[in-house]
Write a protein that holds these residues in place. Structure first.
Motif, short mmCIF file in Angstrom:
data_model
loop_
_atom_site.label_atom_id
_atom_site.label_comp_id
_atom_site.label_asym_id
_atom_site.label_seq_id
_atom_site.Cartn_x
_atom_site.Cartn_y
_atom_site.Cartn_z
N ALA A 70 0.84 -1.21 0.00
CA ALA A 70 0.00 0.00 0.00
C ALA A 70 0.87 1.25 0.00
CB ALA A 70 -0.93 -0.01 1.21
N HIS A 71 1.97 1.22 0.74
CA HIS A 71 2.86 2.39 0.78
C HIS A 71 3.57 2.62 -0.55
CE1 HIS A 71 2.08 2.62 5.07
NE2 HIS A 71 2.56 3.84 5.00
N GLU A 72 3.80 1.57 -1.29
CA GLU A 72 4.35 1.76 -2.64
C GLU A 72 3.38 2.59 -3.49
OE1 GLU A 72 7.17 -2.01 -3.73
OE2 GLU A 72 5.01 -2.42 -3.64
N HIS A 73 2.09 2.30 -3.36
CA HIS A 73 1.07 3.04 -4.11
C HIS A 73 0.91 4.47 -3.58
CE1 HIS A 73 0.01 -0.48 -6.42
NE2 HIS A 73 -0.16 -1.18 -5.31
N ILE A 74 0.95 4.61 -2.27
CA ILE A 74 0.84 5.94 -1.67
C ILE A 74 2.03 6.79 -2.10
CG2 ILE A 74 0.84 7.25 0.49
CD1 ILE A 74 -0.67 4.83 1.76
N LYS A 75 3.21 6.19 -2.17
CA LYS A 75 4.41 6.91 -2.61
C LYS A 75 4.23 7.43 -4.04
CE LYS A 75 9.38 6.35 -3.45
NZ LYS A 75 10.53 5.44 -3.34
N GLU A 76 3.72 6.57 -4.92
CA GLU A 76 3.48 6.97 -6.31
C GLU A 76 2.57 8.19 -6.37
OE1 GLU A 76 2.00 3.68 -8.63
OE2 GLU A 76 3.69 2.41 -8.03
N LYS A 77 1.49 8.14 -5.58
CA LYS A 77 0.55 9.26 -5.55
C LYS A 77 1.20 10.52 -4.97
CE LYS A 77 -4.02 7.26 -5.41
NZ LYS A 77 -5.32 7.40 -4.76
N ALA A 78 1.94 10.34 -3.87
CA ALA A 78 2.57 11.48 -3.21
C ALA A 78 3.56 12.17 -4.15
CB ALA A 78 3.27 11.03 -1.93
N LEU A 79 4.26 11.38 -4.95
CA LEU A 79 5.21 11.97 -5.91
C LEU A 79 4.49 12.83 -6.95
CD1 LEU A 79 7.66 8.96 -6.36
CD2 LEU A 79 8.18 11.19 -5.32
N LYS A 80 3.22 12.55 -7.17
CA LYS A 80 2.40 13.36 -8.09
C LYS A 80 1.68 14.49 -7.35
CE LYS A 80 1.32 9.29 -10.89
NZ LYS A 80 0.23 8.35 -11.26
N ARG A 99 14.75 -2.86 2.51
CA ARG A 99 13.54 -2.82 1.69
C ARG A 99 12.68 -1.63 2.08
NH1 ARG A 99 8.69 -7.01 2.01
NH2 ARG A 99 7.60 -6.45 0.11
N ILE A 100 12.53 -1.37 3.37
CA ILE A 100 11.71 -0.26 3.85
C ILE A 100 12.30 1.07 3.38
CG2 ILE A 100 10.80 0.94 5.88
CD1 ILE A 100 10.85 -1.83 7.30
N LYS A 101 13.62 1.17 3.39
CA LYS A 101 14.27 2.41 2.97
C LYS A 101 13.92 2.79 1.54
CE LYS A 101 18.24 2.51 6.08
NZ LYS A 101 19.71 2.44 6.17
N LYS A 102 13.61 1.80 0.72
CA LYS A 102 13.24 2.06 -0.67
C LYS A 102 11.91 2.82 -0.77
CE LYS A 102 15.66 -1.96 -2.42
NZ LYS A 102 15.53 -3.31 -3.02
N LEU A 103 11.14 2.81 0.30
CA LEU A 103 9.86 3.51 0.30
C LEU A 103 10.02 5.02 0.50
CD1 LEU A 103 7.67 1.10 2.47
CD2 LEU A 103 7.51 1.46 -0.01
N LEU A 104 11.15 5.45 1.04
CA LEU A 104 11.35 6.87 1.31
C LEU A 104 11.26 7.72 0.06
CD1 LEU A 104 14.25 6.69 3.90
CD2 LEU A 104 11.94 7.54 4.33
N ILE A 105 10.70 8.89 0.21
CA ILE A 105 10.68 9.88 -0.88
C ILE A 105 11.85 10.80 -0.64
CG2 ILE A 105 9.41 11.81 -1.90
CD1 ILE A 105 6.81 10.44 -0.98
N ASN A 106 12.73 10.86 -1.61
CA ASN A 106 13.94 11.70 -1.48
C ASN A 106 13.69 13.12 -1.96
OD1 ASN A 106 15.39 9.48 -0.52
ND2 ASN A 106 15.81 8.81 -2.59
#
Length: 138
Positions: free
Chosen positions: A46-56, A131-138
């Protein structure tokens, strides 16, 4: 006749020695995730999807998982469900709710959630940290 009996005894001996070397293989057993591990896997996706949205610049209207499971799901190791974990889970829930309540700062709230996951895993179960670190938005 004596030779016949001796040959039978030799065959029986060779059969029994063969039987001793045969090993029985047990069927492969699959690893069963605990409720908490399974829930964390669901949250990761779910956080992978939230990240995609947040980047937009988009924020979720609701969260696609039940945060109360952080307090009720069964752990792989019950000792990990201690007071420290419970405090961190409460803060995590606050960060998660802020993603929905304050969509203007989605990236900040999202990263706060992910960083808290990393902090908790540094204390408990370090394996998933890369793996969790990959979720961070830089």
């Amino acid at each position: 006749m004596i030779l016949g009996l001796l040959s039978c005894k030799e065959e029986k001996a060779s059969i029994s020695s063969t039987e001793k070397t045969v090993t029985v293989k047990e069927p492969l057993q699959m690893y069963q995730l605990s409720e908490m591990a399974s829930f964390m896997e669901d949250m990761y996706v779910a956080h992978e999807h939230i990240k995609e949205k947040a980047l937009k610049g988009e924020a979720p209207d609701t969260l696609p998982y039940d945060l109360s499971k952080l307090h009720t799901a069964t752990f792989t190791d019950a000792a990990d469900n201690d007071e420290t974990y419970q405090r961190m889970a409460n803060v995590f829930i606050e960060y998660e709710e802020q993603m929905v309540e304050d969509p203007e700062h989605i990236k900040q709230h999202y990263n706060n959630s992910v960083k808290l996951c990393i902090s908790c895993h540094q204390l408990k179960c370090t394996g998933p940290i890369p793996r969790i670190k990959k979720l961070l938005i830089n």
